[in-house]
Design a protein around this motif. Structure first.
Motif, PDB file in Angstrom:
ATOM      1  N   THR A   1       0.846  -1.186   0.000  1.00  0.00           N
ATOM      2  CA  THR A   1       0.000   0.000   0.000  1.00  0.00           C
ATOM      3  C   THR A   1       0.888   1.244   0.000  1.00  0.00           C
ATOM      4  O   THR A   1       1.825   1.348   0.794  1.00  0.00           O
ATOM      5  CB  THR A   1      -0.905   0.041   1.254  1.00  0.00           C
ATOM      6  OG1 THR A   1      -1.490  -1.241   1.418  1.00  0.00           O
ATOM      7  CG2 THR A   1      -1.989   1.094   1.110  1.00  0.00           C
TER       8      THR A   1
ATOM      9  N   GLU B   1      -7.087   5.063   3.758  1.00  0.00           N
ATOM     10  CA  GLU B   1      -5.958   4.176   3.478  1.00  0.00           C
ATOM     11  C   GLU B   1      -4.883   4.336   4.545  1.00  0.00           C
ATOM     12  O   GLU B   1      -4.249   3.376   4.954  1.00  0.00           O
ATOM     13  CB  GLU B   1      -5.348   4.551   2.128  1.00  0.00           C
ATOM     14  CG  GLU B   1      -5.794   3.676   0.981  1.00  0.00           C
ATOM     15  CD  GLU B   1      -5.330   4.284  -0.321  1.00  0.00           C
ATOM     16  OE1 GLU B   1      -4.182   4.026  -0.710  1.00  0.00           O
ATOM     17  OE2 GLU B   1      -6.109   5.057  -0.913  1.00  0.00           O
TER      18      GLU B   1
ATOM     19  N   GLN C   1      -5.411   2.179   7.416  1.00  0.00           N
ATOM     20  CA  GLN C   1      -5.024   0.792   7.146  1.00  0.00           C
ATOM     21  C   GLN C   1      -3.512   0.628   7.205  1.00  0.00           C
ATOM     22  O   GLN C   1      -2.998  -0.390   7.676  1.00  0.00           O
ATOM     23  CB  GLN C   1      -5.565   0.344   5.779  1.00  0.00           C
ATOM     24  CG  GLN C   1      -7.076   0.125   5.776  1.00  0.00           C
ATOM     25  CD  GLN C   1      -7.561  -0.637   7.002  1.00  0.00           C
ATOM     26  OE1 GLN C   1      -7.088  -1.732   7.298  1.00  0.00           O
ATOM     27  NE2 GLN C   1      -8.480  -0.037   7.760  1.00  0.00           N
TER      28      GLN C   1
ATOM     29  N   LYS D   1      -2.260   0.580  10.765  1.00  0.00           N
ATOM     30  CA  LYS D   1      -2.489  -0.719  11.385  1.00  0.00           C
ATOM     31  C   LYS D   1      -1.322  -1.673  11.116  1.00  0.00           C
ATOM     32  O   LYS D   1      -1.042  -2.562  11.904  1.00  0.00           O
ATOM     33  CB  LYS D   1      -3.792  -1.313  10.837  1.00  0.00           C
ATOM     34  CG  LYS D   1      -4.480  -2.203  11.812  1.00  0.00           C
ATOM     35  CD  LYS D   1      -5.827  -2.669  11.303  1.00  0.00           C
ATOM     36  CE  LYS D   1      -6.231  -3.877  12.105  1.00  0.00           C
ATOM     37  NZ  LYS D   1      -7.089  -4.775  11.380  1.00  0.00           N
ATOM     38  N   LYS D   2      -0.662  -1.451   9.993  1.00  0.00           N
ATOM     39  CA  LYS D   2       0.436  -2.342   9.617  1.00  0.00           C
ATOM     40  C   LYS D   2       1.770  -1.910  10.213  1.00  0.00           C
ATOM     41  O   LYS D   2       2.760  -2.608  10.093  1.00  0.00           O
ATOM     42  CB  LYS D   2       0.562  -2.383   8.094  1.00  0.00           C
ATOM     43  CG  LYS D   2      -0.641  -3.028   7.428  1.00  0.00           C
ATOM     44  CD  LYS D   2      -0.540  -2.940   5.936  1.00  0.00           C
ATOM     45  CE  LYS D   2      -1.760  -3.603   5.295  1.00  0.00           C
ATOM     46  NZ  LYS D   2      -1.757  -3.418   3.848  1.00  0.00           N
TER      47      LYS D   2
ATOM     48  N   PHE E   1     -10.197   0.913  16.199  1.00  0.00           N
ATOM     49  CA  PHE E   1     -10.462  -0.140  15.220  1.00  0.00           C
ATOM     50  C   PHE E   1     -11.690  -0.979  15.533  1.00  0.00           C
ATOM     51  O   PHE E   1     -11.994  -1.935  14.836  1.00  0.00           O
ATOM     52  CB  PHE E   1      -9.216  -1.003  15.050  1.00  0.00           C
ATOM     53  CG  PHE E   1      -8.073  -0.247  14.411  1.00  0.00           C
ATOM     54  CD1 PHE E   1      -8.003  -0.102  13.033  1.00  0.00           C
ATOM     55  CD2 PHE E   1      -7.111   0.368  15.192  1.00  0.00           C
ATOM     56  CE1 PHE E   1      -6.973   0.615  12.442  1.00  0.00           C
ATOM     57  CE2 PHE E   1      -6.079   1.093  14.609  1.00  0.00           C
ATOM     58  CZ  PHE E   1      -6.015   1.220  13.228  1.00  0.00           C
TER      59      PHE E   1
END
Ligand SMILES: Nc1ncnc2c1ncn2[C@@H]1O[C@H](COP(=O)(O)OP(=O)(O)OP(=O)(O)O)[C@@H](O)[C@H]1O
Ligand SMILES: [Mg+2]
Lengths: 214, 249
Positions: free
Chosen positions: B64, B82, B85, B88-89, B117
Motif C-alpha cells: 500500500t 488508506e 489501514q 495498522k500495519k 479499530f
C-alpha cells in the motif's frame, strides 16, 4: 437574637438563590466555552488566534464590574437591551470563559507532544486524541487553578448588586441598613464561608480522584 | 517485501536532513539503522509513520502506497482511510515510550484496538494479556506507567505497538534507557517478534546491540546511507574508514 436571625433567613435564602444561579450558570457555560477558547487559541488558524487573544486581553484587562455595567447600562444606548439577570450572566460568562480559556490553554500546552504522536501512530483522529488522551490529562493539571477560579467566582457574584439584582450580599445590606444591625452582614459572611468551604472540600475530593496517576 | 523506501528527501528550514534515502525491509528481518547523532535516523522513522511529511520520495508499506514521489513536486500521500489501514500495519515504539499516563497498562494496550479499530473489548483484552505474558508483564496489567521501571515501560510500549498485529515494527533507540542486563531481554523480545514474521526497523547507536540482533545494517551519515550490508559484511569486512572508526568507537 435567634429569633432575629430566623426572621432574616427567608430574605437571605432568596438572595442566595440568585447568587447560586449566577454561580452555577456561569460555570455551566464558561467551562465548556473555555475549552473551546483554549483549543481555538492553540489552533493554527491565525485570524482566530488573534481574535481570541484580543478577547482575552479585554476580559482580563478590564474590571468585571465595568463589563457588567457596560452590558446592562451601556449597550441599551446603542439599542441592545437585556434584563438584569441575563445581562449580569452574560458578563460573567464572557469574563470567566476568558479566564478558564487561559487556564485550559496552559494545561493543554503543558502536555508532552509525544502524547499526540503516540495517539497519531495508533490511528486516533484529532478529536479522539483530544477527548481520550489530552482532555483527561488536562483536567488533572488544571484542577488547582480551576478550584481557585471557582472560589473567586463565588465572591465575584456579589458584583451583580450593581444591576439591582437581590443577591446574597444585597439582601444582607438591606437588612443591615433597615435594622441598624451588624448581624445580617455577619450572616452574609457565614453564607459565603459555607459556600467556599463546600467547594474547597469538593475540589479536594476531585483532586484525590485524579491522584491515581502521576 | 514489507516496507520499501525510495528516494526519501526531507529538509527542515532549508537544511537537508535526508538525502535520497532508500532501503527495503523483508518479513522476519531485523534491520538496524546506525549513525551519529543528528544523521537523520529518527527522521526516517518519523517519515515512515507519517509524523512528518517527506518532501520527496516513495514509501510503500506491504503493497500500500503511503506516499509517492512526484519528481519536481512534493510527494502525494494516501487518503485518510488508506492511511488508517497503513497505520495498522506499522508499530512504533518511541524513544521516550509516550505511554498514556492516565491509563493502566492494559488500557494503554487496548485503547486503539477498541476505540479506533472497533475490536470487541474481551477480544482486545485477550490479545493484550497474551502480549503481556509474552513480555513477562503479567503482574503489571493494572499498574500505571509511573509505577513501572524504564525497561517495563518499554515492554508496555512494545505490547501497545503489537496490539494491532503490525507487519513492521519501528523502534527508536530501544536500548538507550536500559542497563546492559535489560538489553539482552529486549534483544530476545525483538528476535521473538521477527520469528513471528514481523519486520523490525531498529534505530540505535549501540554497536554491540546492533551486532547482537541485526540481520542487516544501514549506516547513515549526514542524511545519506553510506553503507549497507549484512551484519557480517558490515562488522567484519567494512572498508570505509569513517565507519570503522564509528564501529570501533
Ligand atoms: N522538527 C524538526 N525541525 C527542525 N529540525 C529538525 C526537526 N527534526 C529533526 N531536525 C533536525 O534533523 C536532523 C536529524 O535529526 P534526527 O532526529 O533524525 O537525528 P538522529 O539521527 O535520530 O539523531 P539522534 O541519534 O541524536 O537521535 C538534526 O540536525 C535535527 O536537528
Ligand atoms: Mg534519534
Amino acid at each position: 437574637m435567634i429569633e432575629y436571625i430566623l426572621k432574616l433567613i427567608p430574605a437571605m435564602l432568596s438572595g442566595l438563590e440568585i447568587t447560586l444561579s449566577i454561580f452555577s450558570l456561569t460555570l455551566l457555560f464558561s467551562i465548556p466555552l473555555g475549552i473551546l477558547v483554549a483549543v481555538g487559541r492553540l489552533s493554527k488558524l491565525k485570524p482566530l488566534v488573534k481574535v481570541i487573544e484580543f478577547y482575552i486581553w479585554v476580559m482580563r484587562g478590564t474590571p468585571l464590574l465595568l463589563q457588567i455595567i457596560f452590558i446592562y447600562f451601556g449597550l441599551p444606548i446603542i439599542g441592545i437591551t437585556f434584563e438584569r439577570f441575563p445581562a449580569a450572566l452574560i458578563a460573567f460568562i464572557l469574563n470567566y470563559t476568558a479566564y478558564f480559556g487561559e487556564i485550559f490553554r496552559g494545561g493543554i500546552a503543558s502536555i508532552d507532544k509525544g502524547q499526540y504522536e503516540a495517539a497519531k501512530v495508533l490511528g486516533f483522529t484529532s478529536a479522539q486524541t483530544f477527548i481520550r488522551i489530552i482532555l483527561p490529562q488536562m483536567i488533572k493539571i488544571v484542577l488547582p487553578s480551576v478550584a481557585n477560579e471557582v472560589i473567586t467566582l463565588v465572591k465575584d457574584t456579589a458584583l451583580v448588586y450593581v444591576v439591582g439584582l437581590g443577591e446574597l450580599l444585597r439582601s444582607g445590606k438591606i437588612a443591615s441598613n433597615r435594622d441598624a444591625s451588624l448581624v445580617p452582614l455577619v450572616m452574609v459572611g457565614v453564607f459565603y464561608l459555607a459556600l467556599t468551604w463546600v467547594l474547597t472540600k469538593l475540589f479536594q475530593r476531585i483532586e484525590k480522584r485524579y491522584a491515581y496517576y502521576q | 517485501m514489507l516496507l520499501k523506501v525510495e528516494g526519501l528527501c526531507k529538509s527542515f528550514k532549508g537544511k537537508q536532513v535526508l538525502k535520497n534515502v532508500g532501503f527495503a525491509l523483508h518479513c522476519g528481518e531485523i534491520l538496524a539503522i546506525i549513525g551519529r547523532s543528528g544523521s537523520g535516523k529518527t527522521t526516517i522513522l518519523r517519515c515512515i509513520n507519517n509524523l512528518v511529511k517527506c518532501d520527496r520520495g516513495t514509501i510503500i508499506v506491504d503493497g500500500t502506497v503511503l506516499c509517492k514521489d512526484q519528481q519536481e513536486e512534493k510527494s502525494v500521500y494516501a487518503k485518510p482511510a488508506e492511511m488508517l489501514q497503513i497505520r495498522k500495519k506499522l508499530g512504533m515504539v518511541f524513544q521516550s515510550f509516550n505511554l498514556f499516563p492516565h491509563m493502566s497498562v492494559l488500557e494503554n494496550i487496548i485503547e486503539a484496538p477498541v476505540h479506533v479499530f472497533g475490536i470487541a473489548r474481551p477480544e482486545a483484552e485477550e490479545k493484550a494479556n497474551a502480549l503481556l505474558a509474552m513480555l513477562d508483564l503479567q503482574d503489571k496489567t493494572s499498574a500505571y506507567p509511573f509505577e513501572l521501571s524504564g525497561g517495563q515501560k518499554q515492554r508496555v510500549a512494545i505490547a501497545r505497538a503489537c496490539a494491532l498485529n503490525p507487519l513492521v515494527m519501528c523502534l527508536d533507540e530501544p536500548t538507550s534507557a536500559l542497563d546492559p542486563e535489560l538489553r539482552e531481554g529486549i534483544a530476545v523480545t525483538i528476535e521473538k517478534l521477527a520469528e513471528q514474521g514481523m519486520g523490525i526497523l531498529l534505530i540505535t547507536h549501540d554497536m554491540a546491540f546492533a551486532k547482537r540482533v541485526a540481520h542487516r545494517v544501514i549506516f547513515m551519515e549526514a542524511g545519506q546511507i553510506i553503507e549497507e550490508g549484512s551484519k557480517e559484511e558490515f562488522f567484519d569486512h567494512v572498508e570505509n574508514e569513517k565507519i570503522k572508526k564509528f564501529v570501533i568507537g
